[in-house]
Write a protein that holds these residues in place. Sequence first.
Motif, short mmCIF file in Angstrom:
data_model
loop_
_atom_site.label_atom_id
_atom_site.label_comp_id
_atom_site.label_asym_id
_atom_site.label_seq_id
_atom_site.Cartn_x
_atom_site.Cartn_y
_atom_site.Cartn_z
N VAL A 33 49.87 34.30 48.66
CA VAL A 33 48.85 35.04 49.41
C VAL A 33 48.36 34.16 50.56
O VAL A 33 47.62 33.19 50.35
CB VAL A 33 47.70 35.49 48.51
CG1 VAL A 33 46.62 36.21 49.32
CG2 VAL A 33 48.22 36.41 47.41
N LYS A 35 46.67 35.03 53.39
CA LYS A 35 45.51 35.45 54.20
C LYS A 35 44.63 34.25 54.53
O LYS A 35 44.42 33.40 53.64
CB LYS A 35 44.70 36.51 53.46
CG LYS A 35 44.02 35.98 52.21
CD LYS A 35 43.27 37.07 51.46
CE LYS A 35 42.57 36.44 50.27
NZ LYS A 35 42.33 37.38 49.19
N SER A 56 45.89 40.36 53.66
CA SER A 56 44.84 41.35 53.40
C SER A 56 44.18 41.90 54.66
O SER A 56 43.57 42.96 54.61
CB SER A 56 43.72 40.72 52.57
OG SER A 56 44.21 40.25 51.34
N ILE A 78 48.08 43.66 50.82
CA ILE A 78 47.33 43.71 49.56
C ILE A 78 45.84 43.95 49.79
O ILE A 78 45.06 43.90 48.86
CB ILE A 78 47.53 42.41 48.73
CG1 ILE A 78 47.03 41.18 49.51
CG2 ILE A 78 48.99 42.23 48.33
CD1 ILE A 78 47.05 39.89 48.67
N MET A 160 49.04 47.65 40.71
CA MET A 160 48.32 46.39 40.94
C MET A 160 46.92 46.48 40.34
O MET A 160 46.24 47.49 40.49
CB MET A 160 48.19 46.08 42.43
CG MET A 160 47.31 44.84 42.68
SD MET A 160 47.28 44.21 44.36
CE MET A 160 45.99 45.21 45.11
N ILE A 162 43.16 44.16 39.85
CA ILE A 162 42.33 42.98 40.15
C ILE A 162 41.12 42.99 39.23
O ILE A 162 40.06 43.50 39.58
CB ILE A 162 41.83 42.99 41.62
CG1 ILE A 162 42.97 43.29 42.59
CG2 ILE A 162 41.16 41.65 41.96
CD1 ILE A 162 42.52 43.40 44.05
N MET A 199 46.00 35.85 39.59
CA MET A 199 45.76 35.10 40.81
C MET A 199 45.61 33.61 40.44
O MET A 199 45.90 33.21 39.32
CB MET A 199 44.52 35.64 41.53
CG MET A 199 44.43 37.16 41.47
SD MET A 199 43.44 37.99 42.74
CE MET A 199 41.91 37.13 42.70
N SER A 200 45.14 32.80 41.38
CA SER A 200 45.10 31.35 41.15
C SER A 200 44.40 30.96 39.85
O SER A 200 44.83 30.05 39.15
CB SER A 200 44.41 30.65 42.31
OG SER A 200 45.24 30.66 43.45
N ARG A 215 49.97 36.85 42.26
CA ARG A 215 49.58 36.72 43.67
C ARG A 215 48.72 35.47 43.83
O ARG A 215 47.57 35.46 43.44
CB ARG A 215 48.79 37.97 44.10
CG ARG A 215 49.47 39.30 43.75
CD ARG A 215 48.60 40.48 44.19
NE ARG A 215 47.24 40.37 43.68
CZ ARG A 215 46.80 40.94 42.56
NH1 ARG A 215 47.60 41.69 41.83
NH2 ARG A 215 45.56 40.77 42.16
N ILE A 216 49.32 34.42 44.38
CA ILE A 216 48.66 33.12 44.39
C ILE A 216 48.36 32.66 45.82
O ILE A 216 49.27 32.53 46.64
CB ILE A 216 49.54 32.05 43.71
CG1 ILE A 216 49.98 32.51 42.32
CG2 ILE A 216 48.82 30.71 43.66
CD1 ILE A 216 48.86 32.62 41.31
N GLY A 217 47.09 32.41 46.09
CA GLY A 217 46.68 31.90 47.40
C GLY A 217 46.27 30.44 47.33
O GLY A 217 47.00 29.53 47.71
N GLN A 218 45.08 30.21 46.80
CA GLN A 218 44.47 28.88 46.89
C GLN A 218 45.24 27.79 46.16
O GLN A 218 45.24 26.65 46.60
CB GLN A 218 43.03 28.96 46.37
CG GLN A 218 42.22 29.95 47.21
CD GLN A 218 40.78 30.06 46.79
OE1 GLN A 218 39.96 29.24 47.18
NE2 GLN A 218 40.48 31.06 45.99
N ARG A 224 40.07 28.38 50.19
CA ARG A 224 39.65 29.11 51.39
C ARG A 224 38.18 28.88 51.64
O ARG A 224 37.43 28.52 50.75
CB ARG A 224 39.90 30.62 51.21
CG ARG A 224 41.31 31.05 51.45
CD ARG A 224 41.43 32.57 51.39
NE ARG A 224 40.96 33.12 50.14
CZ ARG A 224 41.71 33.26 49.05
NH1 ARG A 224 42.97 32.89 49.06
NH2 ARG A 224 41.21 33.77 47.96
N PRO A 231 38.38 38.54 47.15
CA PRO A 231 39.36 39.57 47.46
C PRO A 231 38.67 40.64 48.31
O PRO A 231 37.55 41.02 47.99
CB PRO A 231 39.75 40.13 46.09
CG PRO A 231 39.32 39.09 45.11
CD PRO A 231 38.17 38.35 45.74
N ALA A 232 39.29 41.05 49.37
CA ALA A 232 38.62 41.94 50.31
C ALA A 232 38.20 43.23 49.61
O ALA A 232 38.92 43.76 48.77
CB ALA A 232 39.58 42.27 51.44
C1 LIG Z 1 43.03 36.81 48.00
C2 LIG Z 1 43.78 37.61 47.02
C3 LIG Z 1 44.63 37.00 46.08
C4 LIG Z 1 44.79 35.50 45.94
O1 LIG Z 1 43.67 34.90 45.41
P1 LIG Z 1 43.67 33.32 45.12
O2 LIG Z 1 42.43 33.09 44.37
O3 LIG Z 1 43.69 32.66 46.45
O4 LIG Z 1 44.90 33.02 44.35
C5 LIG Z 1 45.36 37.83 45.24
N1 LIG Z 1 45.26 39.16 45.30
C6 LIG Z 1 44.46 39.78 46.18
C7 LIG Z 1 44.41 41.27 46.18
C8 LIG Z 1 43.69 39.03 47.07
O5 LIG Z 1 42.89 39.67 47.93
#
Ligand SMILES: *Cc1c(COP(=O)(O)O)cnc(C)c1O
Length: 233
Positions: A33, A35, A56, A78, A160, A162, A199-200, A215-218, A224, A231-232
Amino acid sequence: MNIADQIQQVRLNIQSCCLEYQRNSQEIRLLAVSKTYPLSQIQAAYEAGITEFGESYLQEALHKIKQCQQTAIQWHFIGPLQSNKTRTIAEHFHWVQSLDSEKNLIRLNDQRPLHLPKLQVCLQVNLFAETHKRGIGTDLLPDLLALARQMPNITLRGLMFIPPQQSELNQQIQQFREAAQIYHQYKDEFALDTLSMGMSNDFCAAISAGTTLIRIGQRIFGSREESSSEPAK
Ligand SMILES: *Cc1c(COP(=O)(O)O)cnc(C)c1O
């Protein structure tokens, strides 16, 4: 830590969770991820073997997609879907995971350029209404699944989720099990192959409950800014 090292670490974590919960790590796709992170970091992740990226915020994503030279990348949208943005999304993304209305389903289908492969779609389900208002309710889900499957320019892939952030592993697992139950209720009837959750901070729990796409961002790109870490909605 550089991005290649972080990705390696995440992959090792995935493997140990799979070992612990008797999952096959081949069945779990890693979506990075990206964003809020710059194209240079996407490039670094790509060079470390990541081919799927999640975004996002449409304007930011568009900028990166247009500049990115890597045609092998699959871009996943996403974030929250607004109907005045569906055309741009249909024209530039390979996947949409946040689809939650009939109106936007029809728009994405109609607006998908015919020279592109079908748009790959997951429906976002709101099973945990207390945290956010995005996602379709489970009462309306079967009808939307049925409609999505009929759309000629869309391939329906899965769901999906969350769930709200929990610090306790057992609570995380409990939530993901509920989500997985919904997925398995419809998996065969609608030929679904993608359960997108984790997620993370909770991907190991998601693995235990049967996720097929995390779905891995940080954990890959570093933390961030506070302002954009949610998440938006
Ligand atoms: C930002 C986001 C993620 C990733 O989150 P992290 O905490 O950075 O891993 C995954 N899914 C969605 C829908 C997001 O908006």
